[in-house]
Write a protein that holds these residues in place. Structure first.
Motif, PDB file in Angstrom:
ATOM      1  N   ARG A 381     -37.009  -5.853   7.513  1.00 49.04           N
ATOM      2  CA  ARG A 381     -36.770  -5.043   8.380  1.00 49.04           C
ATOM      3  C   ARG A 381     -37.776  -5.273   9.333  1.00 49.04           C
ATOM      4  N   LEU A 382     -37.465  -5.464  10.676  1.00 54.53           N
ATOM      5  CA  LEU A 382     -38.421  -5.535  11.960  1.00 54.53           C
ATOM      6  C   LEU A 382     -37.751  -4.688  12.848  1.00 54.53           C
ATOM      7  N   ALA A 387     -32.783  -8.437   8.377  1.00 50.73           N
ATOM      8  CA  ALA A 387     -32.494  -9.637   7.895  1.00 50.73           C
ATOM      9  C   ALA A 387     -32.608  -9.805   6.266  1.00 50.73           C
ATOM     10  N   HIS A 388     -31.339 -10.341   5.759  1.00 51.33           N
ATOM     11  CA  HIS A 388     -31.313 -10.462   4.418  1.00 51.33           C
ATOM     12  C   HIS A 388     -31.166 -12.162   3.958  1.00 51.33           C
ATOM     13  N   TYR A 389     -32.205 -12.418   3.464  1.00 49.02           N
ATOM     14  CA  TYR A 389     -32.380 -13.735   3.008  1.00 49.02           C
ATOM     15  C   TYR A 389     -31.439 -14.060   1.722  1.00 49.02           C
ATOM     16  N   ILE A 390     -31.568 -12.799   1.056  1.00 47.01           N
ATOM     17  CA  ILE A 390     -30.874 -13.010  -0.448  1.00 47.01           C
ATOM     18  C   ILE A 390     -30.093 -11.763  -0.720  1.00 47.01           C
ATOM     19  N   ILE A 434     -38.315 -12.645  12.721  1.00 48.84           N
ATOM     20  CA  ILE A 434     -38.451 -12.211  11.371  1.00 48.84           C
ATOM     21  C   ILE A 434     -39.104 -13.347  10.704  1.00 48.84           C
ATOM     22  N   ASP A 435     -38.574 -14.656  10.968  1.00 48.04           N
ATOM     23  CA  ASP A 435     -38.896 -15.754  10.099  1.00 48.04           C
ATOM     24  C   ASP A 435     -40.418 -15.620  10.260  1.00 48.04           C
ATOM     25  N   GLN A 436     -41.156 -15.635  11.565  1.00 42.39           N
ATOM     26  CA  GLN A 436     -42.474 -15.675  11.591  1.00 42.39           C
ATOM     27  C   GLN A 436     -43.272 -14.632  10.880  1.00 42.39           C
ATOM     28  N   LEU A 437     -42.733 -13.543  10.954  1.00 40.52           N
ATOM     29  CA  LEU A 437     -43.415 -12.571   9.948  1.00 40.52           C
ATOM     30  C   LEU A 437     -43.457 -12.873   8.619  1.00 40.52           C
ATOM     31  N   VAL A 438     -42.361 -13.382   8.189  1.00 38.12           N
ATOM     32  CA  VAL A 438     -42.381 -13.596   6.713  1.00 38.12           C
ATOM     33  C   VAL A 438     -43.224 -14.641   6.415  1.00 38.12           C
TER      34      VAL A 438
END
Lengths: 461, 461
Positions: A381-382, A387-390, A434-438
Motif C-alpha cells: 500500500r502506498l 498493489a497486489h503482486y500475488i 510502488i515498484d520503486q518503493l519495492v
C-alpha cells in the motif's frame, strides 16, 4: 546461527551494550507515560460496536473510542499470529527478525523463537527503568531462551502459543498456563483465562502505580477454541464468539477503570488492537472483517487491517477518528519516543513513531505498508493505493488459489475499501512508484534464516 | 378507485372527520416535541463513520450518535424508494397503502400516487397544531393531488421524484425543483441542492422556533447521479460518493447546531435514517452495506437494514446503542404518541411506537419485520431469525435469479448478520412459528389496487 542458551545470552548482552552506548537518559522520568498494549487474537475489523458490528455489544471499547482515538487504517504487520507478534515486539518485519516460515507460525514442536539479538519493546523499556509485565499468549518461542522473561519482561503469566495447539497425534503436550518459566496448570482451564488475565493486569497496575510500567496483555481470544466464563457464556446475541468478545470488552473496561481509580489515566497510554483479521474458515466461530475483503491468513485488507484504539486522557483527543496509515510496527518507535528509550542503530526498523498523531501535533509519518506472506511480498500500500503482486484468499475454494499478477492488481482503498475494482490498467504511473518503493525496500533486506522452519536438532529434554 | 381530485378531497375530508372524532386533545402542548425526520436516499448500512466506514468522514453524524441513540437493527419498510417512503409516511406497508407495483417505484409518466385516504405523519400532526415542512425528494406522486401540500404539509421545497428520472427517450420533462405546487427551476441545479435544502430547514427552524413543528427532510442523495457543492467536491477520500455523504453530514450538523442555538435541542426529536440499502450495481457510485448481504432492491439485510440515529438531548440517552428491532413504519405511531395526535382507527397499521426505547422506559414492542418485494412477501424476521421464502439478489449475475425456498432459508441474524449459514434444517419449530405469523399477517390484508402500475387514463395537461 547458534542455538544454545549461552550464545543467546551473549547476543542479548551485546544488544544491551549497543543500547547503553546510545542511551543518554536511562533514568525514569515521571513525565513518561505508562504503556499498556492490549493485543487480541483474530479479532476482525468489523467485530466491535464502534466499528459497526450489530450484535456484539462492546460498550467499554466503544467508550474507549469515545474517550480516545479510533483508527480506521491501522494494520497488523502480518496476517497470522507469530510473525504479527514478532513485528509488534521489535518494530521490524518478520523478514528482518527471522520470524517467518513455510510453517507460518510456531508450533509446540518448533524449536525456534525470537532471537536474543532482537530488542523488544519490553527490553527497550527496561533500559529506562520500566517495570514490565507480559500477560497472555506469547507465541514467539516457548523454549526458555525465547520466553517473555528472556525478552525484557520481569513477569509473565499466560500461555506460550495458540490455544488450539494441543494436537494429540502430533504428540503435543497439554496446553500449559505459565508463570514466568514455570508451568502452573496443564491443561489450562480456558474458561477462566480472561478473568485471570484481567486480575493479573489489575493487580499489577495497583502494585506498580508509583512506578513506570509497561504491560503487554496479549489476549488468547477470540482465537478458537472459544471459551467464555460463566458470567458471559450464552449472553451475547452473537453466540459464543460474541460472548468471548464481550468478555474481552469487560476486561478492557476493568483495566481502564483501574487506571482511573488509581489516578493513572492521564499518565497511561492504552493501545488496543488485534494480531490479524478474522478466521473466516471457522464460520460462526470466526469474526467479521466488516466491509473489508477476506480475513486471517491473507494479504487482502480483511487479513491485516484491524481495529485500533488509543486512549490517554488529556493527551489523545477524545472522540477523534484517525484515517491515517499506522501499524503495530509503529508501537515500538512510538513507545521509544514517549519514554526516551533508545534503540540500537545497527539495524533497520519498519516502524514510524505515532506520537504526532497521538498528540495531535502532526500527520502520520507512514505513507506505505508492506503485506508479506512467509518471505514473499504479496502486496504494497502506498497512500490510498494498494498493489497486489500475488493474491491468495483464505475463504472459499476458488479464493484459495495463488495467483501472480503482472501488472499487479491495483485498488484505491479510499474509494474502494472492499478491493472490488481493479484500476491497474489506468494507473501505470502509480504502479511505477510502488515498484520503486519495492526495489528500495528489497535492497534494504538481509533476511536471516527462518526461525519458524527450523528443525529440532536434538529432542528437547 | 376514483381518480379525480374531487374524490380525493372527499376521502381526505372523511379521514379528517374520523380523526377529529377520535381526538380529545387537539391543542398544541408545549411539552410535545418538535420532530425532524432526515431521510437519506440509498445510504447503506456501512456508510457512516459510526457504522464502521473507514473513508467517509461523518463527524457530525458520529457526534449525533454520541449524543443520542444508534440503532443496529433498524429497517426501512421496503428496499426501493417509493414504497419505502409511503410506509414511513403512513405507518402502513405498501401492500396496505397501494404504493407497490411491478413498476417498483413511481416514474415521471406514472399517474398514481399516495391516496388521500392515507393519513401521513404531517396530516396527523396538523390535527394537533404543528407547522409542517417537507424538504427534498417526495416520490409519492408528482401530480397536484399527491404532492406534500395535499398530504398535510404547509410547505414543500424539493424534487418530486428521483434525481435520475429525466430519461429523454421516455419523454420525461426536465427534473424540476418545486416550491409547493410550483416549479421553481427546471432542470434543477443539483450541485447546490444540499445547500439549499439545508438553508430552507435552518430558516424554517428559526422562523417557527416558538411553534411546534414537523420537518420531513428527504435528501435527494446519495442516490445517483451524485452531485456535491464546490465546498465538498473532491474532498472525501471515498471519492464523489464520499463527497456527497460528507455534505449530508455537514447539513445534519448545521441543523443540530441551529436547534442548539435556538434553545430547541431539548424539545426536538431528530431522527436520521435511509430509505433503503446501497445501490451496489452503481459500483463506486453506490454505497456499502458493511457486513450485511446485498443492497438496494432486495430483501437480504443489505437491502433494508439501514443506519438510524435518534437525537433528543435530555430524553434520548447520550451514547446509547439500541440492538432492538425497529422500522420506519414505527415513526408515525411514535410521533403520534409523543404529540398526542390521534390516528384513524378504521385501518391496520404496521408500526409500533418507539417511545419506550427512546425514553429508556421499556423494550421495543416490535418482534418481527416483513420483507416485501412488490406485493409478494419474500422474507420475515421474527426475533433474531429470518426466513427467506423467496430470494433474489441485486448484485452479480447469479445473485439476480429469483429462487423460491420450501422450506424457507433460515438465518440467525444475531449469530450470522451476514446471512451466510442456512439453519433451516435444524429449526422446524421456528419455521412453524414464522409460518403462523405469516398466516395471521396475510389474513389481515385487503390490498388496494397498485398505484405504481396504474396507467394514465388520459394525457395529463
Amino acid at each position: 546461527m547458534g542455538d544454545s542458551i549461552i550464545s543467546h545470552v551473549m547476543l542479548a548482552l551485546l544488544a544491551t551494550t549497543v543500547m547503553q552506548q546510545q542511551t543518554d537518559n536511562s533514568a525514569t522520568n515521571q513525565d513518561e507515560p505508562n504503556v499498556v498494549i492490549i493485543f487480541t487474537d483474530d479479532l476482525g475489523y468489523g467485530d466491535l460496536g464502534c466499528y459497526g458490528h450489530p450484535t456484539i455489544a462492546t460498550p467499554n471499547l466503544d467508550q474507549m473510542a469515545a474517550q480516545g482515538m479510533k483508527f480506521t487504517d491501522f494494520y497488523s504487520a502480518c496476517s497470522v499470529c507469530t510473525p504479527s507478534r514478532a513485528a509488534l515486539m521489535t518494530g521490524r518485519l518478520p523478514i528482518r527478525n527471522g520470524m517467518w516460515g513455510n510453517r507460518r507460525v510456531l508450533f509446540p514442536n518448533s524449536p525456534g523463537g525470537l532471537q536474543q539479538s532482537e530488542v523488544t519493546i519490553a527490553r527497550a523499556l527496561k533500559q529506562v527503568g520500566y517495570e514490565t509485565l507480559c500477560v497472555g499468549k506469547w507465541h514467539l518461542g516457548h523454549h526458555p531462551e525465547y520466553l517473555p522473561t528472556s525478552h525484557g519482561f520481569d513477569q509473565y503469566f499466560g500461555i506460550p502459543y495458540s490455544n488450539d495447539m494441543e494436537v494429540e497425534k502430533r504428540g503435543d503436550p497439554p496446553l500449559p498456563l505459565m508463570e514466568n518459566e514455570t508451568v502452573l496448570e496443564a491443561p489450562v482451564d480456558q474458561t477462566t483465562l480472561t478473568k485471570r488475565y484481567t486480575e493479573k493486569v489489575v493487580s499489577y497496575i495497583k502494585e506498580k502505580k508509583d512506578d513506570s510500567f509497561f504491560i503487554y496483555y496479549a489476549q488468547t481470544f477470540p482465537h478458537v477454541p472459544l471459551y467464555a466464563s460463566k458470567d458471559f457464556k450464552g449472553k451475547s446475541r452473537r453466540g459464543l464468539y460474541g460472548d468471548v468478545v464481550e468478555e474481552i470488552d469487560w476486561s478492557v473496561g476493568k483495566i481502564l477503570d483501574t487506571l482511573r481509580q488509581e489516578g493513572l489515566a492521564e499518565k497511561t497510554l492504552v493501545f488496543f488492537t488485534s494480531d490479524n483479521g478474522p478466521w473466516l474458515i471457522k464460520m460462526l466461530e470466526g469474526g467479521s472483517a466488516g466491509l473489508l475483503r477476506e480475513g486471517k491468513g491473507c494479504t487482502y485488507e480483511g487479513g491485516m487491517r484491524v481495529p485500533a484504539l488509543a486512549w490517554w486522557p488529556g493527551t489523545v483527543k477524545a472522540g477523534s477518528v484517525n484515517h491515517e496509515l499506522a501499524s503495530t510496527l509503529d508501537l515500538l518507535p512510538t513507545v521509544a519516543e514517549l519514554t526516551g528509550a533508545k534503540l540500537p542503530q545497527d539495524r533497520s526498523y519498519d516502524g514510524f513513531s505515532m506520537v504526532p498523531m497521538l498528540e495531535g501535533t502532526g500527520p502520520s509519518k507512514r505513507d506505505h505498508m508492506f503485506f508479506y506472506r512467509r518471505n514473499e511480498l504479496y502486496a504494497v500500500r502506498l497512500g490510498d493505493h494498494k498493489a497486489h503482486y500475488i493474491t491468495q484468499g483464505a475463504y472459499g475454494k476458488t479464493a484459495r488459489k495463488l495467483e501472480r499478477h503482472d501488472p499487479p492488481q491495483l485498488y484505491h482503498l479510499g474509494h474502494d475499501p472492499s478491493e472490488q475494482h481493479d484500476i491497474s490498467a489506468k494507473n501505470p504511473e502509480i504502479l511505477s512508484r510502488i515498484d520503486q518503493l519495492v526495489k528500495d525496500h528489497q535492497a534494504s533486506l538481509d533476511p536471516p534464516p527462518s526461525q519458524l522452519d527450523r528443525k529440532a536438532e536434538k529432542p528437547k529434554s
